[in-house]
Design a protein around this motif. Sequence first.
Motif, PDB file in Angstrom:
ATOM      1  N   ASP A  52       0.830  -1.210   0.000  1.00 57.02           N
ATOM      2  CA  ASP A  52       0.000   0.000   0.000  1.00 57.02           C
ATOM      3  C   ASP A  52       0.865   1.262   0.000  1.00 57.02           C
ATOM      4  N   ALA A  53       1.938   1.261   0.805  1.00 54.95           N
ATOM      5  CA  ALA A  53       2.787   2.447   0.914  1.00 54.95           C
ATOM      6  C   ALA A  53       3.488   2.750  -0.403  1.00 54.95           C
ATOM      7  N   MET A  54       3.981   1.721  -1.085  1.00 57.64           N
ATOM      8  CA  MET A  54       4.688   1.964  -2.343  1.00 57.64           C
ATOM      9  C   MET A  54       3.713   2.237  -3.484  1.00 57.64           C
ATOM     10  N   ASP A  55       2.558   1.581  -3.460  1.00 61.61           N
ATOM     11  CA  ASP A  55       1.526   1.865  -4.453  1.00 61.61           C
ATOM     12  C   ASP A  55       1.149   3.343  -4.401  1.00 61.61           C
ATOM     13  N   ALA A  56       1.059   3.878  -3.190  1.00 64.52           N
ATOM     14  CA  ALA A  56       0.708   5.289  -3.036  1.00 64.52           C
ATOM     15  C   ALA A  56       1.760   6.194  -3.676  1.00 64.52           C
ATOM     16  N   GLU A  57       3.040   5.826  -3.563  1.00 66.21           N
ATOM     17  CA  GLU A  57       4.097   6.653  -4.150  1.00 66.21           C
ATOM     18  C   GLU A  57       4.093   6.565  -5.669  1.00 66.21           C
ATOM     19  N   VAL A  58       3.726   5.412  -6.209  1.00 64.89           N
ATOM     20  CA  VAL A  58       3.596   5.294  -7.660  1.00 64.89           C
ATOM     21  C   VAL A  58       2.484   6.207  -8.149  1.00 64.89           C
ATOM     22  N   ARG A  59       1.370   6.198  -7.456  1.00 63.23           N
ATOM     23  CA  ARG A  59       0.223   7.022  -7.874  1.00 63.23           C
ATOM     24  C   ARG A  59       0.487   8.517  -7.679  1.00 63.23           C
ATOM     25  N   ARG A  60       1.376   8.855  -6.782  1.00 62.30           N
ATOM     26  CA  ARG A  60       1.783  10.253  -6.607  1.00 62.30           C
ATOM     27  C   ARG A  60       2.805  10.677  -7.661  1.00 62.30           C
ATOM     28  N   GLY A  61       3.318   9.710  -8.423  1.00 58.50           N
ATOM     29  CA  GLY A  61       4.305  10.016  -9.459  1.00 58.50           C
ATOM     30  C   GLY A  61       5.723  10.105  -8.947  1.00 58.50           C
ATOM     31  N   ARG A  62       5.961   9.659  -7.739  1.00 59.88           N
ATOM     32  CA  ARG A  62       7.320   9.737  -7.189  1.00 59.88           C
ATOM     33  C   ARG A  62       8.112   8.462  -7.442  1.00 59.88           C
ATOM     34  N   ILE A  63       7.449   7.391  -7.837  1.00 59.90           N
ATOM     35  CA  ILE A  63       8.090   6.201  -8.384  1.00 59.90           C
ATOM     36  C   ILE A  63       7.495   6.015  -9.773  1.00 59.90           C
TER      37      ILE A  63
END
Length: 667
Positions: free
Chosen positions: A488-499
């Motif tokens: 969940d934590a990394m999915d959130a960063e992908v959706r924020r465009g930071r990954i």
Amino acid sequence: MSSEQQIRWGIIGPGTIARTFAEGIAHSTSGKLVAIASRNPDKPGLGEGFPGARIVKGYEALLADEEVDAVYVATPHIGHAEWAIKAIRAGKHVLIEKPMALSAFDADVVFHEAKKAGVFVGEAYMYRFHPQTARIVDLVREGAIGEVRLIRSSFGFDMGSFRPEHRLFANDMAGGGILDVGGYPVSMVRMLAGAAEDKSFVEPVTVSGVAHLGQSGVDEWASAVLKFESGIIAEVSCSIMAQQDNTLRIIGSKGRIEVKDFWFASGRQGGVGRIEIIKGNERQTVEVEEKRYLYSFEVDAVGEAIRTGQTEFAFPGMNAADSIGNLRVLDRWRASVGLAYGVETAAKRITNIAGEVVRAGNSIPKRRIPGLDKPASAAALGFEFFPNFAAASLTLDAFYEAGGNVFDTAYIYAGGKTESIFGDWHTSRGVPREEIVLIGKGAHSPLCYPDVIARQLDQSLERLKTDYVDVYFMHRDNPDIPVGEFVDAMDAEVRRGRIRGIFGGSNWNRERMDEAADYAAKNGKIAPAALSNNFSLAEMLDPIWAGCVAASDADWKRWLNERQIPNFAWSSQGRGFFTERAGRDKRDDEEIVRVWYSERNFERRDRAIELAKKRGCSPIHIALAYVIAQPFPVVPLIGPRTVAELEDSLSALQIELSDEEVRWLEG
């Protein structure tokens, strides 16, 4: 070149020291000065100190001059490495006025360039070649004062007052005493500590310095204490604002040796040097009379090296290891007193070491990695070992100029220094961000929790001077935390465009990776699609560090092949196991023994050695080629400490192993 032919010299940087060196050429038996290069050739009186020499406009013109065999680089310090490398690449032999470079890292590149070109390069410590030096070394080796206990050596003078226009007071010109004259006493004590052990030189185990930094930020007077493994303690000092006695003192168990104004031996134009041997109330004077010019000795030493096909000085001259070691001590001295030069920062050091704009190359092969929208170089560069931007930029420049575009960083490396260095590097070079595959890592133990990822990524991106990473790894796993919380934590960063590429686990096991993929599929989340575990021809028997996971055995290879998940593999060359540091009878390196020593691994090492002989390369090259030859994507992470090590590793990327060779290596 025959023994009868004179070495035709050219000089870059026609200042005071260059005129003194020109006198040395004139009184040598092997050299002739044919040209000097100046950016201001019409300067009144320029040619007076260089009788008979042509004046050439511009340094490049001298390097292109076919009548010049060897070049003496006498520019201010900040130009030494740059013009030495340019001269080497022009096919010239080179003598560089001390210091040959601003740091040991820079000097290592200069020597590496000379080795590739097959030309001579040396550092101009003129006193090393005078007969008086040989006599002092002999006295130490003969035990004239018993066992050496202490050495005191200084080189200092007084400029009288602060002169902001003078290079010695200019921080951006690498001014101050340590680089200008501190190398003399340091080179002396390293040589004498070596002489006590019948060696050319030895390195100190500790270096502790103090200094007075003046208003321009350079050292105006400084001292350091060096301790050697033998027990010898050396005190060295230098100054540009304090007149010192400049006397060498070697104190032994049975007496002491004193030499006044040692650096100039019997004088610039010859004379009598005196070595005082004091034992109690007895004083013996050893006179060394020499009529030759002091600087003529080093001119002829260069000539002898060139004529015999040598690429570095023989003792008592300073060879590559000696010069690099000397600068390494100066680096430690500077670091201990907080002396940094503006020219070593990203704001000022915006070109490569040769003064050229850094441009992308294409010699490193690239490949498509599932989940990335840009091609990635066949190897990724890690650079956590470097002390500062100036040192790291050498390797970063060389990697990028060879075609490398994958860079491995982590929140925890050197307390964030690695990330900051990379941020300074890609912005100072103007490297297009879209060309880079940037790896970031966070959530290392003990802070291995999902809620740490976003906070650490905030800091990482600020240091990296970018708003996203291409690949992100959780640096460790925490099996006490439900895997879904990490997803969940990394999915959130992908959706924020930071990954903006792929993420996954570093040092995660197969079960947790599969569990994470299942959770993502069931909950509409983005699944982990990358791994960063150890992978090597030598299988890791015991974790190098706590929490490390290897992915080299048969079960892991089946898993990786089935899923085609890319593994960004660390320690892919076995951390020295495939070099001469390892062997069935070598057990000095505790880490290598603990982590890699097994008969199965030694059998693989034996086969790598055998195949390397057939391929005309090194076993470590075969080990890296094995990693790349897998039927699933593996991107080895390499961590060279020098440009020479980098180029050596990159040469393995050109080796293609057949499936049969891969299976044979595995046994």
